[in-house]
Design an enzyme around this catalytic site. Structure first.
Site, PDB file in Angstrom:
ATOM      1  N   ASP A   1      57.144 -46.273 -94.313  1.00  0.00           N
ATOM      2  CA  ASP A   1      56.801 -44.881 -93.972  1.00  0.00           C
ATOM      3  C   ASP A   1      55.631 -44.459 -94.859  1.00  0.00           C
ATOM      4  OD1 ASP A   1      56.969 -42.049 -93.221  1.00  0.00           O
ATOM      5  OD2 ASP A   1      59.012 -42.495 -92.583  1.00  0.00           O
TER       6      ASP A   1
ATOM      7  N   ASP B   1      50.947 -46.616 -93.500  1.00  0.00           N
ATOM      8  CA  ASP B   1      50.465 -45.701 -92.472  1.00  0.00           C
ATOM      9  C   ASP B   1      50.115 -46.557 -91.258  1.00  0.00           C
ATOM     10  OD1 ASP B   1      48.913 -44.102 -90.790  1.00  0.00           O
ATOM     11  OD2 ASP B   1      48.064 -42.958 -92.469  1.00  0.00           O
ATOM     12  N   VAL B   2      50.791 -46.338 -90.139  1.00  0.00           N
ATOM     13  CA  VAL B   2      50.601 -47.231 -88.986  1.00  0.00           C
ATOM     14  C   VAL B   2      49.234 -47.071 -88.322  1.00  0.00           C
ATOM     15  CG1 VAL B   2      53.086 -47.408 -88.524  1.00  0.00           C
ATOM     16  CG2 VAL B   2      51.721 -45.690 -87.294  1.00  0.00           C
TER      17      VAL B   2
ATOM     18  N   ASN C   1      59.007 -47.269 -84.695  1.00  0.00           N
ATOM     19  CA  ASN C   1      59.563 -45.940 -84.456  1.00  0.00           C
ATOM     20  C   ASN C   1      58.697 -44.793 -84.980  1.00  0.00           C
ATOM     21  OD1 ASN C   1      61.997 -43.901 -84.409  1.00  0.00           O
ATOM     22  ND2 ASN C   1      61.412 -44.050 -86.573  1.00  0.00           N
TER      23      ASN C   1
ATOM     24  N   TYR D   1      50.787 -36.805 -76.152  1.00  0.00           N
ATOM     25  CA  TYR D   1      52.108 -37.394 -76.422  1.00  0.00           C
ATOM     26  C   TYR D   1      52.607 -38.177 -75.209  1.00  0.00           C
ATOM     27  CZ  TYR D   1      56.899 -37.715 -78.255  1.00  0.00           C
ATOM     28  OH  TYR D   1      58.114 -38.172 -78.715  1.00  0.00           O
TER      29      TYR D   1
ATOM     30  N   LYS E   1      53.302 -42.179 -74.988  1.00  0.00           N
ATOM     31  CA  LYS E   1      54.637 -42.740 -74.711  1.00  0.00           C
ATOM     32  C   LYS E   1      54.650 -43.527 -73.400  1.00  0.00           C
ATOM     33  CE  LYS E   1      56.693 -41.272 -78.439  1.00  0.00           C
ATOM     34  NZ  LYS E   1      57.154 -42.220 -79.478  1.00  0.00           N
TER      35      LYS E   1
ATOM     36  N   THR F   1      66.202 -33.880 -84.673  1.00  0.00           N
ATOM     37  CA  THR F   1      65.527 -34.403 -85.878  1.00  0.00           C
ATOM     38  C   THR F   1      64.457 -33.401 -86.303  1.00  0.00           C
ATOM     39  OG1 THR F   1      63.621 -35.465 -84.840  1.00  0.00           O
ATOM     40  CG2 THR F   1      65.688 -36.727 -84.844  1.00  0.00           C
TER      41      THR F   1
HETATM   42  P1  NAD Z   1      60.866 -37.501 -87.605  1.00  0.00           P
HETATM   43  O1  NAD Z   1      59.735 -36.567 -87.787  1.00  0.00           O
HETATM   44  O2  NAD Z   1      62.210 -37.147 -88.135  1.00  0.00           O
HETATM   45  O3  NAD Z   1      60.493 -38.955 -88.185  1.00  0.00           O
HETATM   46  C1  NAD Z   1      59.252 -39.559 -87.949  1.00  0.00           C
HETATM   47  C2  NAD Z   1      58.891 -40.415 -89.147  1.00  0.00           C
HETATM   48  O4  NAD Z   1      57.638 -41.056 -88.852  1.00  0.00           O
HETATM   49  C3  NAD Z   1      58.685 -39.603 -90.434  1.00  0.00           C
HETATM   50  O5  NAD Z   1      59.424 -40.184 -91.505  1.00  0.00           O
HETATM   51  C4  NAD Z   1      57.189 -39.691 -90.672  1.00  0.00           C
HETATM   52  O6  NAD Z   1      56.829 -39.668 -92.057  1.00  0.00           O
HETATM   53  C5  NAD Z   1      56.858 -41.025 -90.027  1.00  0.00           C
HETATM   54  N1  NAD Z   1      55.431 -41.137 -89.700  1.00  0.00           N
HETATM   55  C6  NAD Z   1      54.635 -40.196 -89.116  1.00  0.00           C
HETATM   56  N2  NAD Z   1      53.376 -40.627 -89.040  1.00  0.00           N
HETATM   57  C7  NAD Z   1      53.380 -41.881 -89.567  1.00  0.00           C
HETATM   58  C8  NAD Z   1      52.361 -42.860 -89.779  1.00  0.00           C
HETATM   59  N3  NAD Z   1      51.083 -42.616 -89.444  1.00  0.00           N
HETATM   60  N4  NAD Z   1      52.705 -44.037 -90.357  1.00  0.00           N
HETATM   61  C9  NAD Z   1      53.992 -44.274 -90.718  1.00  0.00           C
HETATM   62  N5  NAD Z   1      54.987 -43.390 -90.556  1.00  0.00           N
HETATM   63  C10 NAD Z   1      54.677 -42.200 -89.982  1.00  0.00           C
HETATM   64  O7  NAD Z   1      60.926 -37.747 -86.031  1.00  0.00           O
HETATM   65  P2  NAD Z   1      61.975 -38.514 -85.076  1.00  0.00           P
HETATM   66  O8  NAD Z   1      62.434 -37.517 -84.084  1.00  0.00           O
HETATM   67  O9  NAD Z   1      62.959 -39.282 -85.850  1.00  0.00           O
HETATM   68  O10 NAD Z   1      60.953 -39.474 -84.316  1.00  0.00           O
HETATM   69  C11 NAD Z   1      61.047 -40.883 -84.341  1.00  0.00           C
HETATM   70  C12 NAD Z   1      60.472 -41.429 -83.048  1.00  0.00           C
HETATM   71  O11 NAD Z   1      61.279 -40.970 -81.958  1.00  0.00           O
HETATM   72  C13 NAD Z   1      59.040 -40.979 -82.738  1.00  0.00           C
HETATM   73  O12 NAD Z   1      58.317 -42.068 -82.202  1.00  0.00           O
HETATM   74  C14 NAD Z   1      59.239 -39.906 -81.666  1.00  0.00           C
HETATM   75  O13 NAD Z   1      58.127 -39.764 -80.837  1.00  0.00           O
HETATM   76  C15 NAD Z   1      60.438 -40.481 -80.939  1.00  0.00           C
HETATM   77  N6  NAD Z   1      61.172 -39.510 -80.131  1.00  0.00           N
HETATM   78  C16 NAD Z   1      61.764 -38.444 -80.702  1.00  0.00           C
HETATM   79  C17 NAD Z   1      62.434 -37.522 -79.907  1.00  0.00           C
HETATM   80  C18 NAD Z   1      63.102 -36.307 -80.479  1.00  0.00           C
HETATM   81  O14 NAD Z   1      63.506 -35.433 -79.682  1.00  0.00           O
HETATM   82  N7  NAD Z   1      63.280 -36.198 -81.789  1.00  0.00           N
HETATM   83  C19 NAD Z   1      62.496 -37.727 -78.510  1.00  0.00           C
HETATM   84  C20 NAD Z   1      61.884 -38.857 -77.955  1.00  0.00           C
HETATM   85  C21 NAD Z   1      61.214 -39.749 -78.779  1.00  0.00           C
END
Ligand code: NAD
Length: 250
Positions: A36, A63-64, A90, A155, A159, A190
């Site tokens: 992360d 950082d991805v 993720n 977004y 996706k 989240t």
């Molecule tokens: P979150 O914000 O709780 O966690 C995301 C994590 O990604 C954080 O720890 C952040 O620091 C990290 N991150 C952000 N940019 C980054 C980068 N450039 N390099 C490395 N790490 C990075 O969010 P979440 O809800 O747990 O999301 C996780 C995944 O699930 C994401 O891909 C999101 O698009 C997907 N998602 C979430 C939801 C939802 O409703 N929460 C729905 C569909 C998909």
């Protein structure tokens, strides 16, 4: 102990769905790398969870959007753990903005993290897994990979790209023993949802026939299945974890 002997990398592992997945893998006997951003809570979580589950849990700042950092993440993980059997691709960010107002910078940032970042991580994983003769890559897509949402052009484009890229990678990697799948979460409780106002959130909840937001652990369970040998004949799929959201729309 479904993941005993396996080493797992979870990008975005310091929060939300990623953090829940780290915990589930540790519970099932894996060694886990939380990858992360520098300054995320990853270091603290890795130390805490490693102690809690008496397992190996490492933090690696990554950082991805930076290819060199992604490649280093895999090189360092292999050097320390010996192999990488599963990756949860993720890391991601949200972003709501009217399409006629979004700037290049905002648009490209979402694409660079949510789509290009997934490719960078998958490519690094394939290189390691081809060398080992196998592995499992799970990409985090979304219900918004197959449905549109107002004010989410970047977004949804990202996706949707992840969903179809997953199919391509799966076909390409299958002969070399590597499975590639995607997960399509509905709205999950989240920090990613913190930007949404309550009225919007209530409206979104109503779109899920189960009648609530998903929990991060419910997505983590799907990751665990796809990462494990239980999914040995599953590749190229987009597994929905969405409380019936897509069923209601189709
Ligand atoms: P979150 O914000 O709780 O966690 C995301 C994590 O990604 C954080 O720890 C952040 O620091 C990290 N991150 C952000 N940019 C980054 C980068 N450039 N390099 C490395 N790490 C990075 O969010 P979440 O809800 O747990 O999301 C996780 C995944 O699930 C994401 O891909 C999101 O698009 C997907 N998602 C979430 C939801 C939802 O409703 N929460 C729905 C569909 C998909």
């Amino acid at each position: 102990m479904r993941m005993k002997g396996k080493n797992v990398i979870v990008t975005g592992g310091a929060s939300g769905i990623g953090l829940a997945s780290v915990k589930r893998c540790l519970q099932e006997g894996a060694s886990v790398v939380i990858a992360d951003l520098e300054g995320s809570n990853g270091q603290v979580q890795a130390a805490r969870l490693g102690d809690l589950y008496d397992s190996r849990c490492l933090f690696k700042a990554c950082d991805v959007t930076d290819t060199a950092q992604v490649d280093r993440l895999f090189a360092d993980s292999v050097a320390e753990l010996g192999s990488v059997e599963a990756v949860f691709n993720n890391a991601g960010i949200g972003g709501i903005c009217p399409s006629d107002e979004v700037t290049d910078e905002e648009y490209l940032r979402i694409i660079d993290i949510n789509l290009n970042g997934v490719f960078r991580v998958a490519r690094a994983a394939l290189r390691v897994m081809y060398g080992q003769g196998g592995g499992s890559i799970v990409n985090c897509a979304s219900i918004l990979g197959i449905f549109g949402q107002s004010q989410a052009a970047a977004y949804t484009a990202a996706k949707g790209g992840v969903v179809n890229m997953t199919r391509t990678l799966a076909i390409e990697a299958a002969p070399k023993g590597v499975r590639v799948n995607a997960i399509g979460p509905g709205y999950i409780d989240t920090p990613l949802l913190e930007a949404l106002d309550d009225d919007l959130l209530q409206g979104l909840i109503r779109l899920h026939p189960i009648g609530r937001l998903g929990r991060p652990e419910e997505v983590a369970n799907a990751f665990l299945f796809l990462a494990s040998d239980e999914a040995s004949f599953v590749t190229g799929t987009h597994l929905m974890v969405d409380g019936g959201f897509t069923a209601g729309k189709s």
